[in-house]
Design a protein around this motif. Structure first.
Motif, mmCIF file in Angstrom:
data_model
loop_
_atom_site.group_PDB
_atom_site.id
_atom_site.type_symbol
_atom_site.label_atom_id
_atom_site.label_comp_id
_atom_site.label_asym_id
_atom_site.label_seq_id
_atom_site.Cartn_x
_atom_site.Cartn_y
_atom_site.Cartn_z
ATOM 1 N N ASN A 1 0.819 -1.210 0.000
ATOM 2 C CA ASN A 1 0.000 0.000 0.000
ATOM 3 C C ASN A 1 0.854 1.262 0.000
ATOM 4 N N LEU A 2 2.045 1.182 0.590
ATOM 5 C CA LEU A 2 2.923 2.345 0.654
ATOM 6 C C LEU A 2 3.327 2.824 -0.741
ATOM 7 N N PHE A 3 3.418 1.891 -1.701
ATOM 8 C CA PHE A 3 3.720 2.284 -3.079
ATOM 9 C C PHE A 3 2.675 3.289 -3.567
ATOM 10 N N VAL A 4 1.401 2.976 -3.312
ATOM 11 C CA VAL A 4 0.317 3.825 -3.776
ATOM 12 C C VAL A 4 0.306 5.145 -3.010
ATOM 13 N N PHE A 5 0.562 5.091 -1.693
ATOM 14 C CA PHE A 5 0.643 6.326 -0.913
ATOM 15 C C PHE A 5 1.738 7.235 -1.474
ATOM 16 N N LEU A 6 2.862 6.638 -1.850
ATOM 17 C CA LEU A 6 3.983 7.404 -2.399
ATOM 18 C C LEU A 6 3.564 8.100 -3.687
ATOM 19 N N ILE A 7 2.852 7.384 -4.542
ATOM 20 C CA ILE A 7 2.397 7.951 -5.817
ATOM 21 C C ILE A 7 1.403 9.081 -5.583
ATOM 22 N N ILE A 8 0.471 8.864 -4.651
ATOM 23 C CA ILE A 8 -0.540 9.883 -4.368
ATOM 24 C C ILE A 8 0.107 11.155 -3.829
ATOM 25 N N MET A 9 1.031 10.996 -2.875
ATOM 26 C CA MET A 9 1.670 12.178 -2.287
ATOM 27 C C MET A 9 2.560 12.890 -3.299
ATOM 28 N N LEU B 1 -0.702 -9.507 -11.128
ATOM 29 C CA LEU B 1 0.269 -10.001 -12.098
ATOM 30 C C LEU B 1 0.280 -9.163 -13.369
ATOM 31 N N LYS B 2 -0.730 -8.299 -13.521
ATOM 32 C CA LYS B 2 -0.777 -7.454 -14.703
ATOM 33 C C LYS B 2 0.200 -6.300 -14.552
ATOM 34 N N PRO B 3 0.955 -5.981 -15.608
ATOM 35 C CA PRO B 3 1.872 -4.827 -15.518
ATOM 36 C C PRO B 3 1.069 -3.542 -15.433
ATOM 37 N N ASP B 4 1.510 -2.651 -14.549
ATOM 38 C CA ASP B 4 0.860 -1.357 -14.448
ATOM 39 C C ASP B 4 1.900 -0.314 -14.112
ATOM 40 N N GLY B 5 1.512 0.905 -14.175
ATOM 41 C CA GLY B 5 2.415 2.015 -13.898
ATOM 42 C C GLY B 5 1.768 2.960 -12.920
ATOM 43 N N GLU B 6 2.399 4.109 -12.743
ATOM 44 C CA GLU B 6 1.896 5.080 -11.790
ATOM 45 C C GLU B 6 0.523 5.602 -12.195
ATOM 46 N N GLU B 7 0.246 5.621 -13.507
ATOM 47 C CA GLU B 7 -1.017 6.154 -13.933
ATOM 48 C C GLU B 7 -2.180 5.298 -13.469
ATOM 49 N N SER B 8 -1.934 4.007 -13.159
ATOM 50 C CA SER B 8 -3.009 3.141 -12.701
ATOM 51 C C SER B 8 -3.443 3.483 -11.292
ATOM 52 N N HIS B 9 -2.623 4.254 -10.580
ATOM 53 C CA HIS B 9 -2.958 4.665 -9.216
ATOM 54 C C HIS B 9 -3.114 6.179 -9.156
ATOM 55 N N SER B 10 -3.658 6.755 -10.217
ATOM 56 C CA SER B 10 -3.758 8.209 -10.279
ATOM 57 C C SER B 10 -4.558 8.761 -9.110
ATOM 58 N N ALA B 11 -4.057 9.851 -8.563
ATOM 59 C CA ALA B 11 -4.751 10.485 -7.441
ATOM 60 C C ALA B 11 -5.902 11.362 -7.938
ATOM 61 N N ASP B 12 -5.967 11.608 -9.236
ATOM 62 C CA ASP B 12 -7.005 12.485 -9.779
ATOM 63 C C ASP B 12 -8.253 11.663 -10.078
ATOM 64 N N ASN B 13 -8.889 11.129 -9.020
ATOM 65 C CA ASN B 13 -10.053 10.287 -9.219
ATOM 66 C C ASN B 13 -11.341 11.113 -9.217
ATOM 67 N N PHE B 14 -12.474 10.416 -9.328
ATOM 68 C CA PHE B 14 -13.767 11.087 -9.457
ATOM 69 C C PHE B 14 -14.062 11.981 -8.257
ATOM 70 N N ILE B 15 -13.779 11.489 -7.040
ATOM 71 C CA ILE B 15 -14.073 12.253 -5.824
ATOM 72 C C ILE B 15 -13.267 13.554 -5.809
ATOM 73 N N ILE B 16 -11.992 13.458 -6.210
ATOM 74 C CA ILE B 16 -11.140 14.648 -6.214
ATOM 75 C C ILE B 16 -11.635 15.652 -7.251
#
Length: 406
Positions: A82-90, A148-163
């Motif tokens: 989860n820290l990977f995603v937190f890092l991307i969001i911040m 197992l699917k390759p993904d990048g930082e864009e898959s965890h974009s912080a610019d979601n619908f709520i934002i």
């Protein structure tokens, strides 16, 4: 395991007390934790979790103790992911380094609240409907496949619908005002990015709970063990973030290891569901005689997979190169961002990190140096960081270094 209500009460008070201690003595005053501070408190929180597990082992028996440690290790591994995603969001919200602790602590508190709700909901469903084991098993198998699917930082974009909705409905500003959630812009009250990033972290916490709660219910159905293993895996996550900062990208095979673990627990849940079966269209609603996986086997598989995953990641030359390049990009971006930190020592630390990553890339040989040269945007970013540091040296704001970054 029968747990008296007073034990529940003391446990909850202890967990809340640790969170309050964390806030008032570490997070309330904005600062960047030193490596020593992060290491000391990370070790302390792990020690508390282990001591609690020993208590479960002594008073609850070997079965309960094994389930607690299996759940704790699994949830801790998922928390690191989860820290990977937190890092991307911040990084997306350009959260100042000094204020990242507060965002992380909010994320931990929100995750604990969200997962507690899911825990009691899951327990109620399991007690009422045996088919829920099939559902949890299917969720874990699908999650394992997605990992197992390759993904990048864009898959965890912080610019979601709520934002996006918050930005349309509320007056927002692109600039931080310390750690304030609201500020004044041209005399009008405006929402700062600090509140938006907390909303983004909270939203991802809910998604994480959908994966982690079925995983731990696959190892134990004891609500007390599920709750405590989950809670203690989250405590200390803030310190761990700063302790392994820069090494997160190094764990390039962690997603594969977690996929294997979640897949294993998914199969374990399916077997347990067959053993407890009462679904009419499966074996005429009668239990199916299948082999069930013991707690000892589960714990051995989880620890074994994690050890192999971490070692494989650390010895991989490709992993070292990818880590150095990703961290160089992140540190160069942070160094060039005037709002990232106002602490001169922290800016110097960032540039030192950048130089260390430069040296690491050079030491790996021509093949991996070419990986940097093949990214013009990264090359330009590194040169801008070097030029900015040269200017700081001329003004007497930084020390002189060999600035050749590539």
């Amino acid at each position: 395991m029968v747990v008296p209500s007073w034990v529940w009460g003391l446990t909850i008070v202890g967990i809340v007390g640790l969170l309050l201690f964390d806030f008032f003595f570490h997070v309330r005053k904005a600062h960047v934790p030193t490596l020593k501070e992060a290491a000391t408190w990370s070790a302390l929180y792990v020690g508390i979790a282990v001591l609690f597990g020993v208590g479960v082992l002594v008073f609850g028996g070997s079965q309960a103790g094994g389930e607690y440690f299996a759940g704790y290790v699994t949830e801790k591994a998922l928390s690191v992911d989860n820290l990977f995603v937190f890092l991307i969001i911040m990084a997306s919200f350009r959260v100042p380094r000094e204020d990242q602790q507060k965002v992380l602590l909010f994320g931990i508190v929100f995750a604990l609240i969200a997962r507690t709700g899911f825990i009691f909901l899951g327990a109620a469903l399991i007690n009422s409907f045996a088919w829920v084991f099939y559902l949890f098993g299917l969720i874990l198998l699908l999650t394992a496949g997605n990992m197992l699917k390759p993904d990048g930082e864009e898959s965890h974009s912080a610019d979601n619908f709520i934002i996006r909705l918050a930005k349309k409905v509320f007056h927002t500003t692109e600039h931080y005002d310390g750690d304030k959630l609201f500020t004044l812009v041209d005399g009008k009250r405006a929402m700062t990015p600090m509140l938006l990033v907390m909303v983004a972290i909270g939203g991802t916490d809910i998604l994480f709970a959908l994966d982690s709660i079925p995983a731990i219910f696959g190892l134990t159905q004891d609500v007390f063990i599920v709750f405590t293993a989950t809670a203690f895996s989250l405590l200390g996550l803030r310190q761990l973030y700063f302790l392994i900062d820069g090494l997160l990208d190094r764990l390039i095979y962690l997603s594969y290891g977690l996929a294997a673990i979640l897949g294993f627990i998914g199969v374990k849940l399916m077997l347990h569901a067959l053993h407890e079966n009462n679904v009419p269209f499966i074996n005429d609603g009668e239990p199916v005689s299948v082999v069930e996986i013991s707690t000892a086997v589960s714990l051995s598989v989880i620890i074994g997979v994690l050890v192999v995953t971490v070692i494989a990641s650390l010895v991989s030359r490709k992993g070292k190169a990818q880590t150095a390049i990703a961290n160089a990009r992140r540190h160069a971006t942070a160094y060039l961002d005037a709002e990232y930190t106002t602490d001169a020592a922290e800016r110097e630390r960032i540039f030192n990190k950048l130089l260390a990553e430069r040296d690491q890339i050079l030491a790996l040989g021509p093949k991996y140096r070419q990986m940097v040269r093949d990214e013009p945007a990264l090359m330009e970013l590194l040169e801008r960081a070097a030029a900015r540091h040269d200017g700081a040296v001329e003004r007497g704001e930084a020390k002189t270094f060999d600035r050749k970054l590539t």
